[in-house]
Design an enzyme around this catalytic site. Sequence first.
Site, PDB file in Angstrom:
ATOM      1  N   ASP A  82       0.855  -1.185   0.000  1.00 16.43           N
ATOM      2  CA  ASP A  82       0.000   0.000   0.000  1.00 16.43           C
ATOM      3  C   ASP A  82       0.892   1.236   0.000  1.00 16.43           C
ATOM      4  O   ASP A  82       2.099   1.126   0.176  1.00 16.43           O
ATOM      5  CB  ASP A  82      -0.939   0.006   1.218  1.00 16.43           C
ATOM      6  N   ASP A 142       1.664   4.925   1.638  1.00 15.37           N
ATOM      7  CA  ASP A 142       1.409   5.860   2.734  1.00 15.37           C
ATOM      8  C   ASP A 142       2.021   7.201   2.387  1.00 15.37           C
ATOM      9  O   ASP A 142       3.132   7.280   1.872  1.00 15.37           O
ATOM     10  CB  ASP A 142       2.040   5.334   4.026  1.00 15.37           C
ATOM     11  N   ASP A 168       9.542   3.904  13.095  1.00 14.54           N
ATOM     12  CA  ASP A 168      10.179   2.795  13.811  1.00 14.54           C
ATOM     13  C   ASP A 168      11.591   2.478  13.320  1.00 14.54           C
ATOM     14  O   ASP A 168      12.563   2.656  14.047  1.00 14.54           O
ATOM     15  CB  ASP A 168       9.281   1.544  13.841  1.00 14.54           C
TER      16      ASP A 168
HETATM   17  P1  ATP Z   1       3.655  -2.741   4.992  1.00 12.75           P
HETATM   18  O1  ATP Z   1       2.609  -1.775   4.560  1.00 12.75           O
HETATM   19  O2  ATP Z   1       4.370  -3.417   3.897  1.00 12.75           O
HETATM   20  O3  ATP Z   1       3.187  -3.665   6.042  1.00 12.75           O
HETATM   21  P2  ATP Z   1       4.843  -0.400   6.128  1.00 12.75           P
HETATM   22  O4  ATP Z   1       6.243  -0.091   6.566  1.00 12.75           O
HETATM   23  O5  ATP Z   1       4.276   0.471   5.078  1.00 12.75           O
HETATM   24  O6  ATP Z   1       4.827  -1.923   5.708  1.00 12.75           O
HETATM   25  P3  ATP Z   1       2.620   0.400   7.725  1.00 12.75           P
HETATM   26  O7  ATP Z   1       2.032  -0.300   8.886  1.00 12.75           O
HETATM   27  O8  ATP Z   1       1.833   0.572   6.490  1.00 12.75           O
HETATM   28  O9  ATP Z   1       3.970  -0.372   7.414  1.00 12.75           O
HETATM   29  O10 ATP Z   1       3.113   1.807   8.265  1.00 12.75           O
HETATM   30  C1  ATP Z   1       3.603   2.815   7.404  1.00 12.75           C
HETATM   31  C2  ATP Z   1       4.783   3.528   8.058  1.00 12.75           C
HETATM   32  O11 ATP Z   1       4.373   4.133   9.281  1.00 12.75           O
HETATM   33  C3  ATP Z   1       5.935   2.628   8.450  1.00 12.75           C
HETATM   34  O12 ATP Z   1       6.825   2.392   7.388  1.00 12.75           O
HETATM   35  C4  ATP Z   1       6.587   3.422   9.561  1.00 12.75           C
HETATM   36  O13 ATP Z   1       7.375   4.456   9.048  1.00 12.75           O
HETATM   37  C5  ATP Z   1       5.404   4.036  10.254  1.00 12.75           C
HETATM   38  N1  ATP Z   1       4.913   3.209  11.363  1.00 12.75           N
HETATM   39  C6  ATP Z   1       3.917   2.289  11.314  1.00 12.75           C
HETATM   40  N2  ATP Z   1       3.711   1.731  12.497  1.00 12.75           N
HETATM   41  C7  ATP Z   1       4.605   2.279  13.345  1.00 12.75           C
HETATM   42  C8  ATP Z   1       4.882   2.125  14.735  1.00 12.75           C
HETATM   43  N3  ATP Z   1       4.211   1.240  15.479  1.00 12.75           N
HETATM   44  N4  ATP Z   1       5.859   2.890  15.270  1.00 12.75           N
HETATM   45  C9  ATP Z   1       6.550   3.780  14.526  1.00 12.75           C
HETATM   46  N5  ATP Z   1       6.324   3.961  13.215  1.00 12.75           N
HETATM   47  C10 ATP Z   1       5.372   3.241  12.614  1.00 12.75           C
HETATM   48 MG    MG Z   2       2.335   0.464   4.352  1.00 12.56          MG
END
Ligand code: ATP
Ligand code: MG
Length: 448
Positions: free
Chosen positions: A75, A77, A156
């Site tokens: 996805d 963001d 994170d």
């Molecule tokens: P994927 O969508 O492939 O699972 P993602 O890294 O995009 O991986 P998301 O959960 O969509 O993960 O979150 C988007 C972004 O928001 C992350 O890349 C990170 O920068 C931030 N983020 C998400 N959750 C946390 C958290 N619990 N603590 C700190 N930052 C976070």
């Molecule tokens: Mg994501």
Amino acid sequence: MGLISKLVNMVKGDQPAPVAPSGPNIITRDHHDISRRDISDNALKVLYRLKDAGYQAFLVGGGVRDILLGKQPKDFDIATDAHPEQVHKLFRNSILIGRRFRLVHVRFGREVIEVATFRASHNEGQDSNQAKQADNGMLLRDNVYGTVDDDAMRRDFTINAMYYNINGFTIHDFAGGVEDIEQRNIRMIGEPQARYREDPVRMLRAIRFAAKLDFDIDPATAEPIHSLGHLLEPIPAARMFEEVLKLLLSGNGEQTYYLLRDYDLFKYLFPATDAAIEADQSEDYQVEEFVILALRNSDERIAQGKSVTPAYLFASLLWHPLQERLSKISKMPPIPAMHQAAQDVILQQVKRTSIPRRFSTPMKEIWDMQLRLPRRHGNRAAELVENKRFRAAYDFILLRESSGEDLEKLGEWWTEYQFASGEKREQMTTDLGKPAPKKRKPKKNPQA
Ligand code: ATP
Ligand code: MG
């Protein structure tokens, strides 16, 4: 030399990196490989509309990370300096969501683009409406807005803190994410233990990314996890459920399971399953074998583009806890006993992860069918194949058999039956012979 090596070399000093001492590394468009073609049209639409309205707009997180790794992002963001209400005003197809963490979802049919406003850390005086931290360090509310630099430091892992700027097509790398991508390294931004205390789910995220990307977890980031699993206990069961699906039902479930066990976190997700695995005395570790095969199965299905369901996952993970519970129920016929045991096991599990009813109902049906599939006499077999849970229940039988359970070739029988003609089917049920007579308790004879 791969794209990323080019990048890292550039950043490390083939040419002086174009950065202010404390700001991000800014990688210009001719030095990286992210092109607008890698980004979904809808995400681009959102980025451009924000930019055209005078706001900053970056693609961030998994979107940037996965494109740099040559993977298709799950996805997209977006991060911006526009406040949630301002974003909402720009998009008729958007909704404001979240309390703990307010953001905007812009909807395009099935695709949802998540737009978050830059967040800052919590130190500078603000009221509890915006930010709230529990005594144990956990963040309860997180709505203090800041600059993109602030925002990066709150993310994170370094690989999740790379920002692709739609204004100029540069990548802003705030924490050394580009280098960690090259080193295949999961590294926490800041002091790992404090960051886990703020949000314990980050421990699960470290493991999820390690398994998904086949990266190592940096030693300093990994080390505290072994002893901090208990921090997961107060996390709301609904959030844990969502996290479990991402961990075990995204195509890397088997690998994720090994890591969860290694880091001693699995028992906080599935305590009864963990206990059943630990208590298993069988020579061939049937209980764990069953869990591993179930996860491997879903990974394979996902790789083949087939669907997987949380109901089946939970039915598998809780199957041995169910057996364990059943063994303690006496003086009840099999079906009511199964219902009682199912209820007990589910009640225990939902303390850790919720199981929404739309999944717990089919899960119980799969279990139920395990009692019914052996009973094939008369018209039963013909009715059972028509049952809406037949397919899942049949797969489940095969799974039980491959983990070493002896079901007297029940799986094979059903495989043959499904593909047999009407005539052959009749023959097959006839060949089963008469149903075994019901065992009756010998009548008490008062005269004896
Ligand atoms: P994927 O969508 O492939 O699972 P993602 O890294 O995009 O991986 P998301 O959960 O969509 O993960 O979150 C988007 C972004 O928001 C992350 O890349 C990170 O920068 C931030 N983020 C998400 N959750 C946390 C958290 N619990 N603590 C700190 N930052 C976070
Ligand atoms: Mg994501």
